[in-house]
Design a protein around this motif. Structure first.
Motif, mmCIF file in Angstrom:
data_model
loop_
_atom_site.group_PDB
_atom_site.id
_atom_site.type_symbol
_atom_site.label_atom_id
_atom_site.label_comp_id
_atom_site.label_asym_id
_atom_site.label_seq_id
_atom_site.Cartn_x
_atom_site.Cartn_y
_atom_site.Cartn_z
ATOM 1 N N PRO A 74 29.901 24.916 31.858
ATOM 2 C CA PRO A 74 29.658 26.342 32.113
ATOM 3 C C PRO A 74 30.594 27.240 31.307
ATOM 4 N N TYR A 75 30.149 28.471 31.104
ATOM 5 C CA TYR A 75 31.008 29.528 30.584
ATOM 6 C C TYR A 75 31.953 29.937 31.711
ATOM 7 N N LEU A 76 33.085 30.506 31.340
ATOM 8 C CA LEU A 76 34.051 30.998 32.321
ATOM 9 C C LEU A 76 34.105 32.517 32.247
ATOM 10 N N LEU A 77 33.825 33.187 33.366
ATOM 11 C CA LEU A 77 33.941 34.638 33.468
ATOM 12 C C LEU A 77 35.208 34.962 34.238
ATOM 13 N N LEU A 78 36.025 35.826 33.653
ATOM 14 C CA LEU A 78 37.214 36.369 34.314
ATOM 15 C C LEU A 78 37.139 37.889 34.195
ATOM 16 N N ALA A 79 37.039 38.557 35.316
ATOM 17 C CA ALA A 79 36.996 40.019 35.327
ATOM 18 C C ALA A 79 38.129 40.517 36.214
ATOM 19 N N GLU A 80 38.819 41.521 35.744
ATOM 20 C CA GLU A 80 39.903 42.101 36.532
ATOM 21 C C GLU A 80 39.428 43.433 37.105
ATOM 22 N N TRP A 81 39.683 43.602 38.397
ATOM 23 C CA TRP A 81 39.289 44.797 39.138
ATOM 24 C C TRP A 81 40.510 45.364 39.854
ATOM 25 N N ARG A 82 40.451 46.632 40.146
ATOM 26 C CA ARG A 82 41.507 47.264 40.931
ATOM 27 C C ARG A 82 41.539 46.689 42.348
ATOM 28 N N SER A 83 40.350 46.338 42.890
ATOM 29 C CA SER A 83 40.263 45.749 44.223
ATOM 30 C C SER A 83 38.984 44.931 44.333
ATOM 31 N N VAL A 84 38.942 44.046 45.323
ATOM 32 C CA VAL A 84 37.722 43.286 45.599
ATOM 33 C C VAL A 84 36.583 44.242 45.912
ATOM 34 N N GLU A 85 36.885 45.284 46.662
ATOM 35 C CA GLU A 85 35.863 46.260 47.050
ATOM 36 C C GLU A 85 35.242 46.956 45.843
ATOM 37 N N SER B 278 34.650 33.849 42.943
ATOM 38 C CA SER B 278 35.902 33.744 43.697
ATOM 39 C C SER B 278 36.822 34.866 43.265
ATOM 40 N N TYR B 279 37.730 35.261 44.164
ATOM 41 C CA TYR B 279 38.697 36.303 43.872
ATOM 42 C C TYR B 279 40.104 35.751 44.028
ATOM 43 N N PHE B 280 41.019 36.235 43.184
ATOM 44 C CA PHE B 280 42.398 35.813 43.217
ATOM 45 C C PHE B 280 43.299 37.026 43.159
ATOM 46 N N GLY B 281 44.456 36.952 43.847
ATOM 47 C CA GLY B 281 45.414 38.047 43.886
ATOM 48 C C GLY B 281 46.497 37.872 42.839
ATOM 49 N N ASP B 282 47.658 38.393 43.139
ATOM 50 C CA ASP B 282 48.779 38.373 42.200
ATOM 51 C C ASP B 282 49.180 36.957 41.812
ATOM 52 N N ALA B 283 49.620 36.819 40.579
ATOM 53 C CA ALA B 283 50.143 35.543 40.101
ATOM 54 C C ALA B 283 51.478 35.248 40.783
#
Length: 97
Positions: free
Chosen positions: A50-61, A91-96
């Motif tokens: 599969p391709y890997l999508l990584l998107a960064e958002w200000r919040s999950v909402e 899936s969502y992830f928070g701070d490193a």
């Protein structure tokens, strides 16, 4: 705190070039969304992966309740979802650490 959205995109074999063209067409739809920070889609290194999508958002909402409930998402979905088998899970992830 920003969140990272991750999805593995199972693109149907043989449709990779058309998928990548559709991503280029769909990219402005997500970029125009409130709370959007960045988008990276990585090609697989092996056949059938599969391709890997990584998107960064200000919040999950911002992603879940903003973009995914918008007309822009309906257009995104019509451009990209026909390439997937099966539909990817997000899936969502928070701070490193």
């Amino acid at each position: 705190m920003a969140v990272l959205e991750q999805a593995l995109l199972p693109v149907r074999a043989g449709s990779e070039a058309a998928f990548e063209a559709a991503v280029a067409e769909a990219r402005p739809l997500i970029e125009a969304s409130p709370g959007f920070i960045s988008l990276h889609i990585h090609r697989p290194t092996g056949t059938g992966q599969p391709y890997l999508l990584l998107a960064e958002w200000r919040s999950v909402e911002d992603h879940r309740d903003g973009f995914r409930q918008s007309e822009r998402y309906q257009m995104w979905r019509s451009l990209l979802h026909p390439f997937y088998d099966p539909i990817p899970e997000v899936s969502y992830f928070g701070d490193a650490l």
